[in-house]
Design a protein around this motif. Structure first.
Motif, PDB file in Angstrom:
ATOM      1  N   GLU A  36      -4.277  12.021 -14.006  1.00  0.00           N
ATOM      2  CA  GLU A  36      -3.711  11.859 -12.671  1.00  0.00           C
ATOM      3  C   GLU A  36      -2.186  11.807 -12.729  1.00  0.00           C
ATOM      4  OE1 GLU A  36      -5.254   9.365  -8.835  1.00  0.00           O
ATOM      5  OE2 GLU A  36      -4.989   8.237 -10.687  1.00  0.00           O
ATOM      6  N   ARG A  37      -1.656  11.043 -13.678  1.00  0.00           N
ATOM      7  CA  ARG A  37      -0.203  10.901 -13.810  1.00  0.00           C
ATOM      8  C   ARG A  37       0.462  12.241 -14.121  1.00  0.00           C
ATOM      9  NH1 ARG A  37       3.160  10.049 -18.173  1.00  0.00           N
ATOM     10  NH2 ARG A  37       1.376   9.934 -19.582  1.00  0.00           N
ATOM     11  N   CYS A  38      -0.214  13.079 -14.882  1.00  0.00           N
ATOM     12  CA  CYS A  38       0.383  14.339 -15.328  1.00  0.00           C
ATOM     13  C   CYS A  38       0.123  15.511 -14.385  1.00  0.00           C
ATOM     14  CB  CYS A  38      -0.109  14.674 -16.735  1.00  0.00           C
ATOM     15  SG  CYS A  38       0.510  13.534 -18.000  1.00  0.00           S
ATOM     16  N   GLY A  39      -0.544  15.281 -13.256  1.00  0.00           N
ATOM     17  CA  GLY A  39      -0.718  16.343 -12.270  1.00  0.00           C
ATOM     18  C   GLY A  39      -1.751  17.386 -12.634  1.00  0.00           C
ATOM     19  N   ARG A  54       9.676   1.757   7.237  1.00  0.00           N
ATOM     20  CA  ARG A  54       9.233   1.601   5.853  1.00  0.00           C
ATOM     21  C   ARG A  54       8.166   2.641   5.524  1.00  0.00           C
ATOM     22  NH1 ARG A  54       4.273  -1.370   5.374  1.00  0.00           N
ATOM     23  NH2 ARG A  54       3.621  -2.221   7.383  1.00  0.00           N
ATOM     24  N   ILE A  55       8.000   2.877   4.234  1.00  0.00           N
ATOM     25  CA  ILE A  55       6.952   3.787   3.754  1.00  0.00           C
ATOM     26  C   ILE A  55       5.874   2.946   3.093  1.00  0.00           C
ATOM     27  CG2 ILE A  55       6.380   5.653   2.166  1.00  0.00           C
ATOM     28  CD1 ILE A  55       9.150   6.757   2.529  1.00  0.00           C
ATOM     29  N   LYS A  56       4.655   3.051   3.613  1.00  0.00           N
ATOM     30  CA  LYS A  56       3.523   2.329   3.045  1.00  0.00           C
ATOM     31  C   LYS A  56       3.129   2.962   1.729  1.00  0.00           C
ATOM     32  CE  LYS A  56      -1.047   0.527   4.193  1.00  0.00           C
ATOM     33  NZ  LYS A  56      -2.126   0.474   5.212  1.00  0.00           N
ATOM     34  N   ASN A  57       2.950   2.129   0.717  1.00  0.00           N
ATOM     35  CA  ASN A  57       2.687   2.607  -0.640  1.00  0.00           C
ATOM     36  C   ASN A  57       1.260   3.132  -0.771  1.00  0.00           C
ATOM     37  OD1 ASN A  57       2.185   2.635  -3.587  1.00  0.00           O
ATOM     38  ND2 ASN A  57       4.152   1.597  -3.706  1.00  0.00           N
ATOM     39  N   GLY A  58       1.120   4.355  -1.319  1.00  0.00           N
ATOM     40  CA  GLY A  58      -0.201   4.954  -1.518  1.00  0.00           C
ATOM     41  C   GLY A  58      -0.554   5.150  -2.980  1.00  0.00           C
ATOM     42  N   LEU A  59       0.132   4.431  -3.881  1.00  0.00           N
ATOM     43  CA  LEU A  59      -0.117   4.601  -5.308  1.00  0.00           C
ATOM     44  C   LEU A  59      -1.482   4.024  -5.680  1.00  0.00           C
ATOM     45  CD1 LEU A  59       1.636   5.756  -7.663  1.00  0.00           C
ATOM     46  CD2 LEU A  59       2.236   3.388  -8.211  1.00  0.00           C
ATOM     47  N   PRO A  60      -2.333   4.784  -6.383  1.00  0.00           N
ATOM     48  CA  PRO A  60      -3.635   4.250  -6.810  1.00  0.00           C
ATOM     49  C   PRO A  60      -3.456   3.021  -7.704  1.00  0.00           C
ATOM     50  CG  PRO A  60      -3.572   6.622  -7.088  1.00  0.00           C
ATOM     51  CD  PRO A  60      -2.178   6.193  -6.761  1.00  0.00           C
ATOM     52  N   ARG A  61      -4.378   2.111  -7.591  1.00  0.00           N
ATOM     53  CA  ARG A  61      -4.263   0.841  -8.296  1.00  0.00           C
ATOM     54  C   ARG A  61      -4.109   1.024  -9.810  1.00  0.00           C
ATOM     55  NH1 ARG A  61      -1.900  -3.556  -8.772  1.00  0.00           N
ATOM     56  NH2 ARG A  61      -2.764  -4.734 -10.514  1.00  0.00           N
ATOM     57  N   GLU A  62      -4.797   2.016 -10.388  1.00  0.00           N
ATOM     58  CA  GLU A  62      -4.744   2.175 -11.846  1.00  0.00           C
ATOM     59  C   GLU A  62      -3.376   2.633 -12.338  1.00  0.00           C
ATOM     60  OE1 GLU A  62      -6.761   6.018 -10.276  1.00  0.00           O
ATOM     61  OE2 GLU A  62      -6.763   3.864  -9.817  1.00  0.00           O
ATOM     62  N   LEU A  63      -2.516   3.099 -11.420  1.00  0.00           N
ATOM     63  CA  LEU A  63      -1.178   3.534 -11.805  1.00  0.00           C
ATOM     64  C   LEU A  63      -0.085   2.505 -11.484  1.00  0.00           C
ATOM     65  CD1 LEU A  63      -1.296   7.295 -10.723  1.00  0.00           C
ATOM     66  CD2 LEU A  63      -1.792   6.297 -12.951  1.00  0.00           C
ATOM     67  N   VAL A  64      -0.483   1.406 -10.852  1.00  0.00           N
ATOM     68  CA  VAL A  64       0.474   0.366 -10.498  1.00  0.00           C
ATOM     69  C   VAL A  64       0.840  -0.439 -11.748  1.00  0.00           C
ATOM     70  CG1 VAL A  64       0.798  -1.778  -9.194  1.00  0.00           C
ATOM     71  CG2 VAL A  64      -0.268   0.192  -8.109  1.00  0.00           C
ATOM     72  N   ARG A  65       2.147  -0.696 -11.927  1.00  0.00           N
ATOM     73  CA  ARG A  65       2.632  -1.494 -13.035  1.00  0.00           C
ATOM     74  C   ARG A  65       3.064  -2.874 -12.528  1.00  0.00           C
ATOM     75  NH1 ARG A  65       4.105   1.315 -17.715  1.00  0.00           N
ATOM     76  NH2 ARG A  65       2.897   3.223 -17.822  1.00  0.00           N
TER      77      ARG A  65
END
Length: 450
Positions: free
Chosen positions: A138-141, A434-445
């Motif tokens: 996912e991170r690498c597209g 503001r922009i609501k964050n849509g980052l998947p949980r597994e990519l959150v640091r």
């Protein structure tokens, strides 16, 4: 022996591979220069570099470039199997199997070499490691992958002669990794080597069955023993005779002859190229062989193809909302309220095997239309897209920690592609200023230092 033991005691040089699905090598070199990173090309991988970077305050894994998927931290010698797989390829590989894929370094390298075309089946036996594999994909597209969670010896019977190319980076005793892991040989024994070699022989037979006649198999390990390397390849040759040809890797890169065996394999000792120990063999399947029998019970397939009218509606909505065009070599499928994009090259496999994850999820349907998903941004956005907002370093830190952000730009409406330093890092939605964050949980640091 003195050279070998001395090399094993030296720290391993850090190396990275540029992810060409997200950026070019030249663009990355420019970015590295701005950071003061020193790059030295790796001879066997045009996208690979040994890197010297000051990590006293920021580790490479916590840089924005890494979090955005612009590069992968990968040991130099482990880049060699994929380079060998694509070496002197007479045609493009449309179907590729990565038999033991996690954590994803070679899977993402293969996807980049395929330019996200065709289908890449990435298998991992350990269920817990499948999550890591998916997070890196996912991170690498990567959008052309289909993930499975099986013992690698099932593919020869379940998918005989389905793949143009197969990579078997086999589980091994890990003797070559001593520079990275001081405990690598803690449980080493002759008995363990014999047991592992037995498993490797079953895996290489299965991989060979899964390969189409004329296709290429690369067998690799990060170990040094002949029993797990040359002897496993010799077992394949004894089993299938003239159907097997060993192809020399003498021309893979300058000085490859240093590690070349009589069979044309590369048996790399740590002192040869100042990297981990590794073994790589390139094998051609000359003719069909009889696969094992298997009885399949797959159950009902939970997805269905999206109708032509619905597909047109989704494509129009996606372009209107985000300026994104769907690729021609993929097709939309639905399951409940979710919309997925599968590679068309995957379709012949769907009646043969069940996959744990296929393609990318692009949307969820709701009463007012579609809720676009993170991988639309990371896998489908083109460089000339105008639906982007470039955010500051402070906002990027907040973004990767899963928090909403307030960019300095004028607020917009609806979904927006979020970028940092012109690299796509996710998909958000305007809510006021503001922009609501849509980052998947597994990519959150939990903590970001860059």
């Amino acid at each position: 022996m003195d050279d070998f033991t001395a090399a094993c005691q030296r720290p391993l040089r850090k190396s990275i591979r540029v992810n060409t699905l997200k950026t070019s090598v030249d663009e990355f070199k420019h970015s590295a220069q701005q950071h003061g990173w020193l790059l030295e090309p790796i001879p066997w991988c045009s996208e690979g570099f040994w890197i010297e970077a000051d990590e006293s305050t920021v580790s490479l894994g916590n840089t924005a470039e890494h979090l955005a998927g612009l590069f992968y931290i990968q040991e130099a010698s482990s880049m060699m199997p994929v380079s060998a797989l694509f070496n002197n390829a007479t045609s493009e590989f449309k179907t590729v199997l990565d038999t033991a894929a996690a954590p994803g370094s070679k899977t993402t390298q293969i996807a980049a070499r395929m330019a996200n075309q065709g289908v890449l089946v990435a298998n991992e036996y350990s269920a817990s490691r499948v999550k890591i594999l998916h997070a890196n994909i996912e991170r690498c597209g990567v959008r052309n992958a289909a993930l499975t969670n099986y013992d690698g010896d099932v593919f020869g019977a379940w998918l005989p002669e389905h793949f143009d190319a197969v990579l078997l980076d086999a589980p091994c005793s890990g003797e070559g990794t001593i520079r990275k892991d001081a405990d690598a040989l803690k449980n080493w024994s002759h008995g363990a080597i014999a047991t592992i070699a037995h498993t490797q022989k079953a895996l290489i037979e299965s991989a060979f069955h899964a390969l189409k006649p004329g296709g290429v198999l690369v067998y690799s390990t990060c170990t040094l023993s002949k029993q797990e390397n040359q002897d496993v390849c010799a077992h394949l040759k004894r089993t299938f005779g003239d159907a097997v040809t060993f192809e020399s890797l003498a021309e893979l890169f300058p000085q490859a002859n240093t590690a070349l065996t009589d069979e044309g394999f590369l048996h790399i000792w740590p002192q040869m190229y100042d990297c981990e120990g590794f073994f790589v063999a390139r094998i051609r399947k000359n003719s069909a062989v009889t696969p094992p029998d298997v009885k399949k019970r797959l159950g009902k397939f939970p997805f269905r193809k999206v109708s032509r009218n619905m597909a047109s509606t989704i494509a129009d909505a996606l372009y209107e909302a985000l300026g994104v065009t769907l690729p021609e070599d993929a097709r939309l499928w639905e399951r409940d309220n979710d919309i997925w994009l599968f590679p068309t090259a995957l379709e012949p496999f769907l009646s043969e095997m069940r996959f744990s994850r296929m393609g990318i999820k692009i949307a969820e349907t709701h009463k007012k239309g579609f809720r676009w998903q993170h991988q639309v941004a990371t896998s489908l956005v083109q460089a000339d897209n105008t639906y982007k907002v470039n955010i500051s370093t402070d906002n990027a830190r907040e973004w990767f920690m899963g928090r909403d952000i307030r960019p300095e730009t004028a607020p917009g409406k609806g979904e927006v592609i979020v970028c940092f330093d012109n690299a796509v890092i996710g998909l958000g939605k305007w809510v006021g200023n503001r922009i609501k964050n849509g980052l998947p949980r597994e990519l959150v640091r939990d903590k970001i230092f860059f």
